[in-house]
Design a protein around this motif. Structure first.
Motif, PDB file in Angstrom:
ATOM      1  N   GLN A  72       0.858  -1.176   0.000  1.00 47.86           N
ATOM      2  CA  GLN A  72       0.000   0.000   0.000  1.00 47.86           C
ATOM      3  C   GLN A  72       0.897   1.229   0.000  1.00 47.86           C
ATOM      4  N   ARG A  86      -2.980   0.163  -3.957  1.00 49.30           N
ATOM      5  CA  ARG A  86      -2.890  -1.164  -3.330  1.00 49.30           C
ATOM      6  C   ARG A  86      -2.480  -2.158  -4.399  1.00 49.30           C
ATOM      7  N   THR A 119      -1.397  -6.172  -5.090  1.00 47.26           N
ATOM      8  CA  THR A 119      -1.347  -7.546  -4.605  1.00 47.26           C
ATOM      9  C   THR A 119      -0.404  -8.295  -5.534  1.00 47.26           C
TER      10      THR A 119
END
Length: 148
Positions: free
Chosen positions: A57, A128, A130
């Motif tokens: 983040q 964000r 991933t």
């Protein structure tokens, strides 16, 4: 002074004291040519490890999704966010506490990650990412051919 923390996997992370946490950090110039005038900052970033990979983040206020570039080349993860200055035309700042600029950061990842499955979202100035781990090759038995 930064504090060091150690995760369950033995990796160390540093945390900044609260008085420095709100300041923007200038991005380090590591050679290369700047192709855009203006400031470039290193965003504040939190990286957490999960069973499936990493979650990153980053604070990139003012960035838009179409101004983000994220690349993973081998183990080098690069994040760049362009931020447009929306100052009114014809005005010059007399006093300014908030500086506008791009954001850039680079990370070297340890381990194998799947660059095809990286997911990114941008909500209210927070990026964000991933980053899933690559699937491990299953163990197999290799047949040996008899030579003549």
């Amino acid at each position: 002074m930064a504090k060091k923390m150690q995760s369950a996997t033995g990796q160390q992370a540093q945390t900044e004291p609260p008085d420095q946490a709100e300041q923007k950090l200038p991005a380090e110039q590591q050679g290369g040519e700047r192709t855009r005038s203006g400031r470039t900052f290193r965003p504040r970033v939190d990286i957490r490890e999960t069973e499936r990979g990493l979650v990153l983040q980053a604070d990139v206020p003012g960035a838009r999704a179409d101004g983000l570039t994220i690349t993973l080349d081998r183990r080098a993860l690069n994040v760049h966010a362009q931020v447009e200055d929306h100052a009114p035309q014809g005005y010059s700042p007399v006093y300014q506490e908030y500086q506008v600029g791009d954001f850039a950061c680079d990370f070297t990842l340890s381990g194998d990650f799947d660059s095809d499955r990286i997911e990114a979202s941008l909500t209210n100035g927070v990026l964000r990412l991933t980053v899933p781990r690559a699937e491990q090759a299953e163990a197999r038995t290799i047949k040996i051919k008899a030579g003549s």
